[in-house]
Motif scaffolding. Structure first.
Motif, PDB file in Angstrom:
ATOM      1  N   VAL A  95       5.466   4.832  -1.855  1.00 23.55           N
ATOM      2  CA  VAL A  95       6.165   3.671  -2.409  1.00 23.55           C
ATOM      3  C   VAL A  95       5.205   2.817  -3.227  1.00 23.55           C
ATOM      4  O   VAL A  95       5.504   2.436  -4.370  1.00 23.55           O
ATOM      5  CB  VAL A  95       6.806   2.840  -1.286  1.00 23.55           C
ATOM      6  N   GLY A  96       4.028   2.525  -2.659  1.00 24.98           N
ATOM      7  CA  GLY A  96       3.040   1.736  -3.385  1.00 24.98           C
ATOM      8  C   GLY A  96       2.456   2.488  -4.568  1.00 24.98           C
ATOM      9  O   GLY A  96       2.198   1.898  -5.623  1.00 24.98           O
ATOM     10  N   SER A  97       2.259   3.787  -4.411  1.00 20.57           N
ATOM     11  CA  SER A  97       1.658   4.590  -5.480  1.00 20.57           C
ATOM     12  C   SER A  97       2.561   4.665  -6.706  1.00 20.57           C
ATOM     13  O   SER A  97       2.072   4.702  -7.835  1.00 20.57           O
ATOM     14  CB  SER A  97       1.353   5.996  -4.973  1.00 20.57           C
ATOM     15  N   ILE A  98       3.856   4.721  -6.498  1.00 22.85           N
ATOM     16  CA  ILE A  98       4.790   4.747  -7.632  1.00 22.85           C
ATOM     17  C   ILE A  98       4.612   3.501  -8.483  1.00 22.85           C
ATOM     18  O   ILE A  98       4.547   3.561  -9.720  1.00 22.85           O
ATOM     19  CB  ILE A  98       6.241   4.879  -7.137  1.00 22.85           C
ATOM     20  N   ALA A  99       4.507   2.352  -7.823  1.00 18.42           N
ATOM     21  CA  ALA A  99       4.318   1.094  -8.546  1.00 18.42           C
ATOM     22  C   ALA A  99       2.927   1.021  -9.171  1.00 18.42           C
ATOM     23  O   ALA A  99       2.782   0.631 -10.343  1.00 18.42           O
ATOM     24  CB  ALA A  99       4.528  -0.085  -7.602  1.00 18.42           C
ATOM     25  N   MET A 100       1.902   1.410  -8.414  1.00 19.87           N
ATOM     26  CA  MET A 100       0.525   1.319  -8.902  1.00 19.87           C
ATOM     27  C   MET A 100       0.283   2.240 -10.097  1.00 19.87           C
ATOM     28  O   MET A 100      -0.437   1.879 -11.035  1.00 19.87           O
ATOM     29  CB  MET A 100      -0.444   1.685  -7.782  1.00 19.87           C
TER      30      MET A 100
END
Length: 319
Positions: A95-100
């Motif tokens: 989830v965080g990697s998609i945004a980052m």
């Protein structure tokens, strides 16, 4: 001859059925390198499912790591669209990697099959640290965030987000945090012990052995209740900071997976969650049961995406 006329269709149908059975195979994407948590989640869950007699067909595993799972998931999204028996492992880090990484992946396009396990994070300091409890540490961080380097996993990952949530609760500016990503839990412990880090934050299983040997002291855990084997460690909430977060892992179905197959896999994983073989696997690996299936899991993913994006924005990691 008459007998042969009756037998031919029956034989053809039998052969066709056998061919269909032989061709039935689950394809599972593991968007990480072999040996990691996602790899283990996929392989161990399917092994337990086989041992429990829930799904005894063949499984084809594909490992494709990188960028917090987004590389493998992008391949899965493209190559397995509409496939009947195609699943992928993913988790909180995704989830965080998609945004980052500004990934074009939209998790809502996949079929949310099941959330399986969770591992909670702990914050630890050196064994002889002057910070006796979590409040001591937060107050020191509030007084001078830059002087309080904290080591953990990748930027934007579960460890980083947990620290950001703790900072928010303690009225510490998230953008001022001195968070230093580490290659692994052992490196974080080394930094804590040699003093280059004031604290470390990581999965409970990574730190517990070092706490047991007296190298570090765990101040709190991000679970909603005290954990087995760490009964002496208070939760963040018990320590006065309402933070509950888990490094969860789950299963996605392919984009546009046929409804019949989607419901079948939900049923398979629901049965797995109750199977003694899977419970034994989770206990052996130190994974906490965290089961949620179908639409409820989809709602959870949506909420986690919104929460994670907001936290990363507050931390100045994404715009």
């Amino acid at each position: 001859m008459k007998l042969h006329r009756f037998l031919r269709p029956l034989l053809a149908a039998t052969l066709l059925g056998a061919a269909v059975t032989a061709q039935a195979q689950l394809s599972m994407m593991l968007p990480a390198n072999p040996g990691g948590g996602w790899d283990s989640t996929g392989r161990q869950s399917m092994q337990a499912m086989n041992e429990a007699g829930i799904y005894t067909g063949t499984v084809s595993f594909t490992n494709k790591g990188g960028a917090g799972g987004t590389i493998g998931l992008a391949d899965f999204q493209r190559s397995q669209k509409g496939k009947a028996d195609a699943l992928a492992v993913f988790g909180a880090i995704t989830v965080g990697s998609i945004a980052m990484n500004k990934s074009p992946i939209d998790l809502s396009k996949f079929r949310p099959v099941a959330r399986l396990t969770a591992e909670y994070v702990v914050l630890a300091v050196k064994a002889d640290s002057p910070y006796e409890n979590l409040d001591d540490f937060v107050q020191a961080m509030k007084a001078n965030p830059g002087a309080m380097p904290v080591g953990g996993g990748s930027a934007g990952g579960t460890d980083h987000i947990a620290l950001a949530l703790l900072a928010q609760q303690g009225q510490v500016p998230v953008k001022a945090l001195n968070y230093i990503p580490q290659a692994g839990g052992a490196d974080t412990v080394t930094g804590i012990v040699n003093g280059t880090l004031k604290a470390g934050i990581s999965g409970a299983s990574e730190f517990q052995q070092f706490a047991d040997s007296g190298r570090i002291r765990i101040l709190a855990i991000s679970s909603d209740k005290r954990m087995r084997g760490l009964e002496q460690v208070p939760t963040f909430t018990e320590a006065g900071y309402k933070v509950e977060i888990a490094n969860w892992r789950g299963i996605l179905g392919s984009v546009d997976m046929p409804e019949e197959n989607y419901q079948l896999w939900i049923d398979h994983f629901t049965k797995l969650s109750e199977a003694p073989q899977w419970k034994a696997t989770q206990e052996r690996l130190g994974w906490e049961p965290y089961f949620l299936a179908g639409d409820k899991f989809g709602d959870f993913i949506k909420a986690e995406t919104e929460r994670t994006t907001t936290i990363l924005q507050d931390a100045g990691l994404i715009q």
